[in-house]
Enzyme design. Structure first.
Site, PDB file in Angstrom:
ATOM      1  N   ASP A  82      70.774  83.112 -22.089  1.00  0.00           N
ATOM      2  CA  ASP A  82      71.321  83.340 -23.419  1.00  0.00           C
ATOM      3  C   ASP A  82      72.755  83.846 -23.318  1.00  0.00           C
ATOM      4  OD1 ASP A  82      71.342  84.340 -26.324  1.00  0.00           O
ATOM      5  OD2 ASP A  82      69.292  83.563 -26.133  1.00  0.00           O
ATOM      6  N   PRO A  96      69.687 101.554 -26.340  1.00  0.00           N
ATOM      7  CA  PRO A  96      68.693 102.601 -26.068  1.00  0.00           C
ATOM      8  C   PRO A  96      67.258 102.086 -25.937  1.00  0.00           C
ATOM      9  CG  PRO A  96      69.685 102.863 -28.266  1.00  0.00           C
ATOM     10  CD  PRO A  96      70.504 101.862 -27.531  1.00  0.00           C
ATOM     11  N   ASP A  97      66.901 101.051 -26.706  1.00  0.00           N
ATOM     12  CA  ASP A  97      65.495 100.627 -26.671  1.00  0.00           C
ATOM     13  C   ASP A  97      65.219  99.619 -25.552  1.00  0.00           C
ATOM     14  OD1 ASP A  97      62.941 101.036 -27.479  1.00  0.00           O
ATOM     15  OD2 ASP A  97      63.040  99.805 -29.290  1.00  0.00           O
ATOM     16  N   ASP A 123      79.807  85.975 -12.396  1.00  0.00           N
ATOM     17  CA  ASP A 123      79.626  87.238 -11.668  1.00  0.00           C
ATOM     18  C   ASP A 123      78.191  87.726 -11.833  1.00  0.00           C
ATOM     19  OD1 ASP A 123      79.347  88.711 -14.069  1.00  0.00           O
ATOM     20  OD2 ASP A 123      81.504  88.997 -14.218  1.00  0.00           O
ATOM     21  N   HIS A 151      73.115  88.123 -29.352  1.00  0.00           N
ATOM     22  CA  HIS A 151      71.968  87.223 -29.491  1.00  0.00           C
ATOM     23  C   HIS A 151      70.956  87.433 -28.365  1.00  0.00           C
ATOM     24  CE1 HIS A 151      69.956  83.185 -29.501  1.00  0.00           C
ATOM     25  NE2 HIS A 151      70.087  83.323 -30.810  1.00  0.00           N
ATOM     26  N   ASN A 173      67.495  74.808 -35.481  1.00  0.00           N
ATOM     27  CA  ASN A 173      67.631  75.385 -36.823  1.00  0.00           C
ATOM     28  C   ASN A 173      68.151  74.385 -37.841  1.00  0.00           C
ATOM     29  OD1 ASN A 173      66.843  77.921 -35.857  1.00  0.00           O
ATOM     30  ND2 ASN A 173      68.944  78.417 -35.261  1.00  0.00           N
ATOM     31  N   ASP A 205      55.638  71.733 -29.848  1.00  0.00           N
ATOM     32  CA  ASP A 205      54.413  72.170 -29.178  1.00  0.00           C
ATOM     33  C   ASP A 205      53.681  73.271 -29.930  1.00  0.00           C
ATOM     34  OD1 ASP A 205      54.376  70.572 -26.768  1.00  0.00           O
ATOM     35  OD2 ASP A 205      56.222  71.618 -26.240  1.00  0.00           O
ATOM     36  N   SER A 251      65.359  80.787 -32.495  1.00  0.00           N
ATOM     37  CA  SER A 251      65.658  81.640 -31.338  1.00  0.00           C
ATOM     38  C   SER A 251      64.771  82.870 -31.319  1.00  0.00           C
ATOM     39  CB  SER A 251      67.099  82.151 -31.408  1.00  0.00           C
ATOM     40  OG  SER A 251      67.994  81.126 -31.160  1.00  0.00           O
TER      41      SER A 251
END
Lengths: 633, 72
Positions: free
Chosen positions: A162, A177-178, A194, A203, A295, A333, A371
């Site tokens: 992504d 944080p999560d 890199d 995203h 989409n 699918d 997505s």
């Protein structure tokens, strides 16, 4: 004289075949395609009730002597459930082997029994303590709490291809944080070349959050497979665009670096042979590739979702109906929650991600899109691997078999694929398949079903195998011939060695077991010569069903000798030739059963392959015997 | 290089996507240009290239890579 000789010959052949079967059983080792997966998570599988254990509640005050006397008729040993309380309540438990329903019926008829039922075990479903978990309608929709009782994704690696993931503090990037507490394995940035696949868009972090947001950590929201490890792989730039070359490279890289699942919430562009091959490569390495359908809100599934190797995912809203933006089509699918913000902001998918304006600033964002649907499926695939699925076939079968089709439909539709995913049902489906797959694994690898590699039959002579002479089918044929000659009476026998002198007999025998074997000594391997050096059944299978197709059970049977022997009833001159062919078929069928039984096409159960070959070999023997028999009259 | 006229459309999909609704009714995912291009509903004339090959997260049609533009 004749009977003992027949018995010895039959015994010898039977022993040989049995020895072959035994050898198979020893060789049949369980092959794990991806042994790296830790399946210890199976231990937290909760048994909801233990049907072989029953609870019987007697009238209060019933003593042990009294129920001991009663239980003798029932064939069960009941003990007080609790020594302390049980003396008064007379609640007893006992283990029973057999039909529990009938037993309970009998027990209930006794006047001293108040109640009798199977022992139930109670366990509360896992409810994470993440404060915004209540807003995650999407996780409840796919039955996550029950699934988390069983497994949480331990030992599985999910690659997120992504815009990157906010997984580390590096430069001006900050881990959100999560995602603190979420496991990460080393990834790669294919855009900037890199090792730091940080997110400069927002995203990829959102998508990674749906898969493995830190859960039950008292912070933010939950993720589907929160004990799985994320492999951050950046293939999309800060505008969210990428190239098919980078993505194809990244797919191969992830497959080579231990990913079990690849999530691609991206698509568009034309069909790329390079990317298609990469998806195929990953799948052959045992990786489940999950992609967004697109989409466009139209009947076109985007690539890479539309490639045969990937699972194409459509999006549904909170009501379970296809979101208006979600693409659909014949390559679709499955469907998963992707949000439908036309019904309000809360109808989106909430995860922790970065503020697109400031990469060091974390936000909880509600997004909608295919997505967002895709990582639900990738996360569930991770749970299935963690629960013991051994290859992409098993994962996909469990996913598809357990999905819920829309109201009014029963199977696959072009709008929902197999339907909306259900994590709990998928794990149950896998468990049911487990019994079958364990049986499958006891079979030699050649006859196992559900192998993702294309099956290669013996008819596939490669340049490598061309030079190698295989005498074994002929040796089996010779053993069969010895059996036939030994079981014929002296007057019926054409002579032990005379048959070899008859070219009409010897040539079909050699062709059926070895092909025109000497071609390999005089000509180099090419398309033509390789088809000469294979035995007749392999050659028939190749010309009728195509190169590399599964061995057809009709070709690998007594059919051809039977048909020819019918002709030989009238045309007596054919008899020795048909006899040679039948001996050859018996030899190669027996050899195939003994050595490497091929996966036979069409057979409903793979374990039928060896019996099929053995039975047909025996039929060939009897035909050969009839053909070679000298007319005594 | 292609020149196209159309309307800028914002769609609250994914992280937010910007589309060009061309006069022939076709939708293009906008790429390139600069942030001032992002004006929902604005009529625009753009010059650039259609890129039907590159995968992206918008997944809503071919991309239009903007080289220059003028609002109409």
């Amino acid at each position: 004289m004749r009977t003992p000789r027949l018995a010895i010959a039959v015994g010898a052949v039977t022993l040989m075949m049995l020895a072959g079967c035994d050898r198979k059983a020893e060789e049949a080792t369980v092959s794990l395609d991806r042994p790296a997966i830790d399946v210890s998570a199976q231990a937290d599988d909760v048994a909801y009730h233990l049907p072989e254990v029953v609870v019987v509640d007697f009238e209060d005050g019933t003593t042990k002597e009294q129920f001991d006397a009663l239980e003798k008729d029932w064939g069960i040993d009941l003990e007080l459930a609790d020594e302390e309380e049980g003396v008064d309540s007379a609640i007893t438990v006992g283990t029973f082997q057999g039909d529990v329903a009938t037993l309970l019926g009998t027990i209930r008829q006794n006047a001293k029994v108040e109640n009798a039922e199977p022992l139930m075990r109670f366990s509360a479903s896992f409810v994470p303590n993440d404060p915004a978990y209540e807003k995650q309608w999407n996780l409840k929709m796919i039955n996550m709490p029950k699934a988390w009782d069983r497994v949480k994704g331990k030992g599985v690696v999910v690659a997120v291809l992504d815009t990157g993931v906010a997984y580390e503090d590096h430069d001006d990037f900050r881990q959100v944080p999560d995602l603190r507490g979420t496991k990460f394995v080393e990834g790669y940035d294919f855009v900037n070349k890199d090792r730091h696949a940080n997110d400069d868009h927002g995203h990829g972090t959102h998508v990674a959050g749906t898969i493995a947001q830190a859960t039950n950590n008292g912070e933010g929201v939950a993720g589907v497979a929160f004990e799985a490890a994320i492999m951050p792989v950046k293939v999309l730039d800060h505008f969210g665009g990428g190239t098919s070359a980078d993505i194809a490279d990244a797919i191969r890289w992830a497959a080579d670096h231990g990913a079990n699942v690849i999530n691609m919430s991206l698509g568009g562009g034309g069909r790329s042979a390079v990317m298609e091959k990469a998806v195929e490569y990953a799948r052959k390495k045992g990786v489940v590739v999950v992609c967004a359908a697109g989409n466009g809100g139209r009947g076109i599934v985007e690539y890479p979702a539309a490639y045969p190797g990937s699972v194409a995912v459509a999006a549904v809203g909170p009501a379970g109906s296809r979101a208006p933006y979600s693409s659909w089509g014949k390559e679709l699918d499955i469907a998963a929650p992707g949000g439908d913000k036309s019904q309000g902001e809360e109808a989106g998918i909430i995860q922790n991600t970065i503020d697109p304006q400031d990469v060091s600033h974390a936000v909880y964002a509600s997004y909608q899109g295919t997505s967002m649907a895709t990582p639900h499926v990738a996360g569930l695939a991770a749970l299935l691997f963690s629960a013991g699925a051994k290859n992409p076939d098993q994962v996909e079968k469990a996913l598809f078999a357990s999905a819920h089709p829309p109201k009014g439909a029963t199977g696959w539709t072009d709008q929902y694929g197999h339907g909306v995913i259900d994590a709990e049902a998928a794990l149950q489906a896998l468990k049911k398949m487990g019994a079958a797959s364990e049986l499958n694994e006891l079979l030699p690898t050649e006859v196992q079903v559900a192998k993702q590699e294309p099956e290669v039959t013996t008819s596939d002579v490669t340049a490598f195998s061309y030079g190698a002479m295989d005498w074994k089918p002929f040796a089996f044929g010779a053993a069969m011939l010895a059996f036939v000659l030994l079981t014929l009476g002296k007057k019926e026998r054409p002579g032990y060695l005379n048959v070899f002198a008859s070219p009409g007999f010897l040539i079909p025998l050699v062709l059926t077991t070895m092909g025109v074997f000497f071609v390999r000594w005089v000509a180099p391997a090419n398309e033509l010569t390789t088809s000469f050096v294979i035995p007749i059944p392999d050659w028939l299978n190749k010309i009728i069903f195509g190169r590399g197709s599964l061995a057809n059970p009709l070709v690998y049977s007594a059919l051809a000798p039977i048909v020819l022997s019918l002709l030989a009833i009238k045309l007596k001159g054919m008899r020795h030739a048909v006899g040679g062919l039948a001996i050859g078929f018996a030899g190669i069928l027996a050899y195939t059963a003994w050595a490497k039984a091929p996966a036979l096409a069409w057979l409903p159960f793979t374990f039928l392959a060896i019996p099929w070959l053995v039975v047909n070999a025996i039929i060939c023997l009897f035909l050969a015997r009839a053909m070679l028999k000298r007319e005594t009259a | 290089m292609t020149t196209m006229k159309g309307t800028i459309r914002f769609r609250d999909l994914e992280t937010g996507i910007w589309l060009l609704e061309a006069e022939d009714g076709k939708l293009y995912v906008l790429a390139g240009g600069d942030r001032k291009l992002k004006k929902n509903g604005a009529r625009i004339s753009v010059e650039g290239d259609v890129d039907a090959e590159s995968p992206n997260l918008a997944m809503a049609g071919p991309r239009f890579v903007v080289k220059s533009y003028t609002f109409l």
